[in-house]
Design an enzyme around this catalytic site. Structure first.
Site, PDB file in Angstrom:
ATOM      1  N   LYS A  10       0.832  -1.215   0.000  1.00  0.00           N
ATOM      2  CA  LYS A  10       0.000   0.000   0.000  1.00  0.00           C
ATOM      3  C   LYS A  10       0.869   1.269   0.000  1.00  0.00           C
ATOM      4  O   LYS A  10       2.084   1.203   0.219  1.00  0.00           O
ATOM      5  CB  LYS A  10      -0.930  -0.032   1.212  1.00  0.00           C
ATOM      6  CG  LYS A  10      -1.923  -1.205   1.168  1.00  0.00           C
ATOM      7  CD  LYS A  10      -2.917  -1.124   2.319  1.00  0.00           C
ATOM      8  CE  LYS A  10      -3.919  -2.267   2.271  1.00  0.00           C
ATOM      9  NZ  LYS A  10      -4.961  -2.129   3.301  1.00  0.00           N
ATOM     10  N   TYR A  50     -12.351  -1.884  -3.905  1.00  0.00           N
ATOM     11  CA  TYR A  50     -12.907  -2.071  -2.559  1.00  0.00           C
ATOM     12  C   TYR A  50     -14.434  -1.989  -2.528  1.00  0.00           C
ATOM     13  O   TYR A  50     -15.018  -1.720  -1.478  1.00  0.00           O
ATOM     14  CB  TYR A  50     -12.296  -1.041  -1.603  1.00  0.00           C
ATOM     15  CG  TYR A  50     -10.900  -1.403  -1.137  1.00  0.00           C
ATOM     16  CD1 TYR A  50     -10.668  -2.558  -0.399  1.00  0.00           C
ATOM     17  CD2 TYR A  50      -9.808  -0.583  -1.433  1.00  0.00           C
ATOM     18  CE1 TYR A  50      -9.395  -2.892   0.040  1.00  0.00           C
ATOM     19  CE2 TYR A  50      -8.518  -0.910  -0.989  1.00  0.00           C
ATOM     20  CZ  TYR A  50      -8.328  -2.067  -0.258  1.00  0.00           C
ATOM     21  OH  TYR A  50      -7.069  -2.398   0.188  1.00  0.00           O
ATOM     22  N   ASN A 113      -2.057  -0.181   6.910  1.00  0.00           N
ATOM     23  CA  ASN A 113      -1.591  -1.488   7.388  1.00  0.00           C
ATOM     24  C   ASN A 113      -0.660  -2.188   6.392  1.00  0.00           C
ATOM     25  O   ASN A 113      -0.588  -3.403   6.326  1.00  0.00           O
ATOM     26  CB  ASN A 113      -2.774  -2.368   7.812  1.00  0.00           C
ATOM     27  CG  ASN A 113      -3.691  -2.728   6.670  1.00  0.00           C
ATOM     28  OD1 ASN A 113      -3.500  -2.253   5.544  1.00  0.00           O
ATOM     29  ND2 ASN A 113      -4.678  -3.566   6.919  1.00  0.00           N
ATOM     30  N   HIS A 116      -2.152  -5.480   1.512  1.00  0.00           N
ATOM     31  CA  HIS A 116      -3.449  -6.135   1.326  1.00  0.00           C
ATOM     32  C   HIS A 116      -3.216  -7.571   0.877  1.00  0.00           C
ATOM     33  O   HIS A 116      -2.259  -7.843   0.155  1.00  0.00           O
ATOM     34  CB  HIS A 116      -4.248  -5.389   0.241  1.00  0.00           C
ATOM     35  CG  HIS A 116      -5.432  -6.158  -0.243  1.00  0.00           C
ATOM     36  ND1 HIS A 116      -6.636  -6.147   0.432  1.00  0.00           N
ATOM     37  CD2 HIS A 116      -5.604  -6.991  -1.306  1.00  0.00           C
ATOM     38  CE1 HIS A 116      -7.495  -6.937  -0.207  1.00  0.00           C
ATOM     39  NE2 HIS A 116      -6.888  -7.449  -1.260  1.00  0.00           N
ATOM     40  N   GLU A 127      -9.420  -9.913  -8.104  1.00  0.00           N
ATOM     41  CA  GLU A 127      -8.439  -8.868  -7.772  1.00  0.00           C
ATOM     42  C   GLU A 127      -7.214  -8.920  -8.679  1.00  0.00           C
ATOM     43  O   GLU A 127      -6.664  -7.877  -9.058  1.00  0.00           O
ATOM     44  CB  GLU A 127      -8.033  -8.995  -6.294  1.00  0.00           C
ATOM     45  CG  GLU A 127      -9.186  -8.664  -5.354  1.00  0.00           C
ATOM     46  CD  GLU A 127      -8.827  -8.782  -3.882  1.00  0.00           C
ATOM     47  OE1 GLU A 127      -9.698  -8.509  -3.043  1.00  0.00           O
ATOM     48  OE2 GLU A 127      -7.668  -9.142  -3.557  1.00  0.00           O
TER      49      GLU A 127
HETATM   50  P1  CMP Z   1      -7.446  -4.651   3.376  1.00  0.00           P
HETATM   51  O1  CMP Z   1      -6.971  -6.024   3.637  1.00  0.00           O
HETATM   52  O2  CMP Z   1      -6.815  -3.912   2.261  1.00  0.00           O
HETATM   53  O3  CMP Z   1      -9.029  -4.675   3.140  1.00  0.00           O
HETATM   54  C1  CMP Z   1      -9.874  -3.596   3.464  1.00  0.00           C
HETATM   55  C2  CMP Z   1      -9.155  -2.503   4.175  1.00  0.00           C
HETATM   56  O4  CMP Z   1      -9.981  -1.583   4.856  1.00  0.00           O
HETATM   57  C3  CMP Z   1      -8.292  -3.092   5.267  1.00  0.00           C
HETATM   58  O5  CMP Z   1      -7.216  -3.780   4.710  1.00  0.00           O
HETATM   59  C4  CMP Z   1      -7.950  -1.883   6.085  1.00  0.00           C
HETATM   60  O6  CMP Z   1      -6.845  -1.177   5.566  1.00  0.00           O
HETATM   61  C5  CMP Z   1      -9.210  -1.053   5.924  1.00  0.00           C
HETATM   62  N1  CMP Z   1     -10.024  -1.109   7.138  1.00  0.00           N
HETATM   63  C6  CMP Z   1     -10.639  -2.153   7.666  1.00  0.00           C
HETATM   64  N2  CMP Z   1     -11.295  -1.814   8.782  1.00  0.00           N
HETATM   65  C7  CMP Z   1     -11.084  -0.497   8.957  1.00  0.00           C
HETATM   66  C8  CMP Z   1     -11.488   0.443   9.923  1.00  0.00           C
HETATM   67  N3  CMP Z   1     -12.275   0.091  10.953  1.00  0.00           N
HETATM   68  N4  CMP Z   1     -11.069   1.722   9.779  1.00  0.00           N
HETATM   69  C9  CMP Z   1     -10.289   2.069   8.724  1.00  0.00           C
HETATM   70  N5  CMP Z   1      -9.872   1.217   7.764  1.00  0.00           N
HETATM   71  C10 CMP Z   1     -10.254  -0.059   7.894  1.00  0.00           C
END
Ligand code: CMP
Length: 143
Positions: A10, A50, A113, A116, A127
Site C-alpha cells: 500500500k 474495494y 496497514n 493487502h 483482484e
Molecule cells: P485490506 O486487507 O486492504 O481490506 C480492506 C481494508 O480496509 C483493510 O485492509 C484496512 O486497511 C481497511 N479497514 C478495515 N477496517 C477499517 C477500519 N475500521 N477503519 C479504517 N480502515 C479499515
C-alpha cells in the site's frame, strides 16, 4: 484450492521505503512473485477494487488513503496461497497481529496497514484481473 493470491504493497509501504523488506519477507515465507507493477490508483479504480466495503463507514478514508500515492500490486504463487498469505501478513489491525507478521513488524494502524491480501480464491481471481492482464503474468511471457 487456488495457488495464487493478490498482494498490494500500500502507499504507506511505498512511502516508508519498505518495498524491499516486505518483498523479502514474502519470499522468505515461500511465495514466488509471478507479476508485479507500481501504479497510482485513481478514485474510480480504488473504489472498484474495494466495492465490497462501499457501505462501511471507513470507505471514503480507505479510498483516499489508497489513492494518496503509488502502490505495488503483486501476484503471488504458493500452494494454499490465499490462507498462507493472510497468515504471513497478520490481522488487519496490527495491534492484533501475531509477532513476526508483516503488519506487526511494519504497520502503523488498521488503515495504514502496509499490505493487502485477497480473502478468498474467488476474490483473488477478481483482484488479480483488476491489475494484471494474462500476458503480464510470468507463465504467459512465453520465455
Ligand atoms: P485490506 O486487507 O486492504 O481490506 C480492506 C481494508 O480496509 C483493510 O485492509 C484496512 O486497511 C481497511 N479497514 C478495515 N477496517 C477499517 C477500519 N475500521 N477503519 C479504517 N480502515 C479499515
Amino acid at each position: 484450492m487456488s495457488n495464487r493470491t493478490l498482494a498490494i504493497l500500500k502507499p504507506d509501504c511505498v512511502r516508508k521505503n519498505l518495498i524491499g523488506q516486505v518483498v523479502a519477507k514474502i519470499n522468505e515465507a515461500g511465495f514466488k512473485v509471478v507479476a508485479m507493477k507500481m501504479t497510482h490508483l485513481t478514485n474510480e479504480s480504488a473504489s472498484g477494487f474495494y466495492e465490497v466495503h462501499k457501505e462501511r463507514p471507513f470507505f471514503g478514508e480507505l479510498v483516499e488513503f489508497m489513492t494518496s500515492g503509488p502502490c505495488v500490486p503483486i501476484v503471488l504463487e504458493k500452494e494454499n496461497a490465499v490462507a498462507d498469505f493472510r497468515k504471513t501478513i497478520g490481522a488487519t489491525n496490527p495491534a492484533n497481529a501475531e509477532e513476526g507478521t508483516i503488519r506487526k513488524m511494519y504497520a502503523d494502524g488498521i488503515e495504514q496497514n502496509i499490505v493487502h491480501g485477497s480473502d478468498s480464491d474467488e476474490n483473488a481471481k477478481i483482484e488479480i484481473a483488476h491489475f494484471f492482464s494474462r500476458k503480464e503474468i510470468l507463465e504467459n511471457y512465453g520465455l
